[in-house]
Scaffold this motif. Structure first.
Motif, PDB file in Angstrom:
ATOM      1  N   THR A  78     119.997  53.244  54.105  1.00  0.00           N
ATOM      2  CA  THR A  78     118.642  52.913  53.451  1.00  0.00           C
ATOM      3  C   THR A  78     118.015  54.082  54.213  1.00  0.00           C
ATOM      4  O   THR A  78     116.926  54.578  53.565  1.00  0.00           O
ATOM      5  N   ALA A  81     118.806  57.548  53.177  1.00  0.00           N
ATOM      6  CA  ALA A  81     118.630  57.822  51.762  1.00  0.00           C
ATOM      7  C   ALA A  81     117.069  58.007  51.260  1.00  0.00           C
ATOM      8  O   ALA A  81     116.661  58.634  50.616  1.00  0.00           O
ATOM      9  N   SER A  82     116.288  56.963  51.969  1.00  0.00           N
ATOM     10  CA  SER A  82     114.894  56.873  51.687  1.00  0.00           C
ATOM     11  C   SER A  82     113.827  56.730  52.704  1.00  0.00           C
ATOM     12  O   SER A  82     112.855  57.161  52.254  1.00  0.00           O
ATOM     13  N   ASN A  92     118.104  49.627  50.034  1.00  0.00           N
ATOM     14  CA  ASN A  92     116.917  50.336  49.404  1.00  0.00           C
ATOM     15  C   ASN A  92     115.543  49.307  49.147  1.00  0.00           C
ATOM     16  O   ASN A  92     114.870  49.276  48.138  1.00  0.00           O
ATOM     17  N   THR A 103     114.897  57.107  46.494  1.00  0.00           N
ATOM     18  CA  THR A 103     115.847  57.838  47.295  1.00  0.00           C
ATOM     19  C   THR A 103     115.754  59.279  47.131  1.00  0.00           C
ATOM     20  O   THR A 103     115.315  59.974  46.257  1.00  0.00           O
ATOM     21  N   VAL A 130     123.177  53.238  48.641  1.00  0.00           N
ATOM     22  CA  VAL A 130     121.818  53.281  49.072  1.00  0.00           C
ATOM     23  C   VAL A 130     121.370  54.697  48.341  1.00  0.00           C
ATOM     24  O   VAL A 130     120.211  54.677  48.302  1.00  0.00           O
ATOM     25  N   PHE A 131     122.099  55.550  47.748  1.00  0.00           N
ATOM     26  CA  PHE A 131     121.520  56.650  47.032  1.00  0.00           C
ATOM     27  C   PHE A 131     121.046  56.251  45.557  1.00  0.00           C
ATOM     28  O   PHE A 131     120.286  57.300  44.932  1.00  0.00           O
ATOM     29  N   LYS A 134     119.042  49.480  44.175  1.00  0.00           N
ATOM     30  CA  LYS A 134     118.139  48.746  45.247  1.00  0.00           C
ATOM     31  C   LYS A 134     118.157  47.125  44.848  1.00  0.00           C
ATOM     32  O   LYS A 134     118.069  46.482  43.866  1.00  0.00           O
ATOM     33  N   PHE A 454     115.979  61.812  56.172  1.00  0.00           N
ATOM     34  CA  PHE A 454     115.247  61.881  54.817  1.00  0.00           C
ATOM     35  C   PHE A 454     114.177  62.933  54.650  1.00  0.00           C
ATOM     36  O   PHE A 454     114.112  63.863  53.822  1.00  0.00           O
TER      37      PHE A 454
END
Length: 476
Positions: A78, A81-82, A92, A103, A130-131, A134, A454
């Motif tokens: 997470t 990715a975010s 996420n 993301t 995670v991409f 959620k 990120f």
């Protein structure tokens, strides 16, 4: 000039972006693979660098999450990715599970770029999830699978799905849902090879799945079977026909799984396979200089792997690990499980399995110390279910980590003979290494947090993430 989260670039943004994640991979895993590669070729005390460890830019990345210095793949993923911290097991969403995060892959998609997600483990596992997903728990595999096809991403490749028809097997097949959303499902080598640009949205599942819907460990991969590099190369082929470019995440997921079981040889071989997948991106980048960015990192370290064992002191013998022919999983499936099914515990003898142990692990019983022989016998009895001392039963996890006692004890002895040590069957909290090559590579130098990756990727791609990347979950 574009900015994102304090990161600044000049010139054109990266058009083609690769994020390679070695799950469970920190410097011990990288260094072990480099020592191993040289040990098989010579007796010289030097390393044979992996391709990605030669990248011109490198940095160190912290991995702690919102609740612990030791993260899991969901919270670490997470962050990558975010750009947000969360708790172990959460995908996420914020620690309170009231907000959902957007993301880097979704930002890229909304910019018009194609998106690919590749993993050697199941496509609904934490790191690939995670991409695009959620969920409050990484264990919500069916919900994650449904969200996969909702993402609209162009290419998914590698492992399969853990709950294609739900936890109880009573829900719509994930494949049927994906087909309705316009995805083509391929699960044979022939269909995979036939995929060409213009094929549309694709979910490519490896024909051979070994454990938990994952691709086989590279040490177990049969000749002619698809590899992580094959899925990476196919992704490049299918995604690179878009004038707006692409973002692709590739995970070497079973580096982590092998380290959980303290199987050094399997981990090393998967790290080398991961490096070969990265070579495909490097070859593409060589044809698109100035437009391609390749980032390689780990999400956390697994196993507390180290180079050095008390029994070998200042010496290492990594060529001993090269004698191992199969992973702990393959030995369980092909040797130990059939033996247990055919042999009553009262009649079972360790001697029955010694030829198979020597063939699979290069471990000669006669070369073992008295202590090692005793440990092996104890583990054998435990695997067969025979009664043992209560104190040993109470220490089951510390001794074997929840795996087959005999198999773990074999790999532990192989590791110790090679000069490799472990502290855990779980993750550890040490920083990981990050490497970069190509457009705006300089962003990835230094010592920074995993959430910054990120922001650095967003800056390199000229993605506007200034408005934030979270939305409130609607009240039920």
């Amino acid at each position: 000039m574009e900015t994102s989260g304090g990161n600044t670039i000049s010139g054109k943004p990266a058009k083609y972006v690769f994020l390679f994640i070695g799950d469970g991979m920190a410097m011990p895993q990288i260094s072990s693979a480099e020592i191993y590669a040289e040990a098989l070729a010579s007796k010289d005390i030097k390393i044979r660098k992996l391709g990605f460890s030669r990248f011109p830019v490198s940095g160190l990345t912290t991995t702690y999450d919102a609740g612990s210095f030791i993260t899991d793949s969901a919270s670490a993923g997470t962050a990558l990715a975010s750009g947000n911290k969360t708790l172990n097991g959460v995908v996420n969403m914020d620690p309170g599970k009231t907000e959902k995060f957007r993301t880097i892959a979704e930002y890229a998609r909304d910019k018009g770029m194609k998106v690919g997600v590749v993993s050697s483990v199941s496509l609904d596992h934490a790191t690939p999830a995670v991409f695009y997903a959620k969920v409050p728990s990484r264990g919500n595999y069916y919900d994650i699978g449904v969200q996969l096809s909702d993402s609209g991403f162009d290419y998914f490749g590698g492992g399969g799905f853990l709950q294609r028809t739900g936890k109880k097997g009573d829900q719509r097949d994930i494949f049927d849902i994906a087909k309705e959303k316009g995805y083509q499902i391929v699960d044979t080598r022939e269909a995979f090879s036939a995929l060409k640009p213009g094929a549309g949205k694709v979910i490519a599942v490896n024909e051979t799945l070994q454990d938990s819907s994952a691709m086989p460990y590279d040490i177990d991969r049969a000749e002619g079977d698809l590899s992580l590099s094959d899925f990476t190369a196919k992704g490049i082929e299918l995604l690179s026909d878009d004038p707006d470019g692409f973002f692709m995440m590739v995970e070497g997921g079973k580096i982590d799984w092998a380290c959980h079981a303290n199987d050094a040889a399997a981990s090393i071989r998967d790290t080398i396979a991961f490096d070969r997948a990265i070579d495909k991106a490097v070859a593409f980048a060589d044809k698109h200089p100035g437009e391609t960015l390749i980032i390689v990192t780990g999400d956390h370290e697994t196993g507390g792997m180290t180079i050095g064992f008390a029994g070998t002191q200042y010496a290492t013998f990594f060529d001993k690990a090269g004698l191992q022919k199969m992973s702990f999983v393959a030995f369980d499936q092909k040797v130990l499980k059939p033996y247990k099914a055919e042999t009553p515990a009262a009649k079972a003898k360790l001697a029955d399995l010694l030829p198979a142990i020597q063939d699979a692990f290069g471990l000669s019983y006669d070369s073992l110390t008295a202590v090692q022989k005793e440990q092996l016998e104890l583990a054998f009895q435990r695997s067969m279910g025979n009664k043992i001392e209560r104190s040993v039963q109470e220490d089951q996890y510390l001794l074997y980590g929840g795996y087959e006692p005999l198999t773990v004890k074999i790999t532990q002895i192989v590791n110790q003979t090679a000069g490799i040590g472990w502290t855990s069957y779980a993750h550890t909290g040490v920083p990981v290494a990050t490497f970069a090559r190509g457009a705006h590579q300089e962003l990835f130098s230094g010592y920074y947090d995993n959430t910054d990756i990120f922001r650095k990727m967003a800056a390199a791609m000229a993605l506007d993430v200034s408005s934030g990347s979270s939305v409130k979950v609607a009240a039920k």
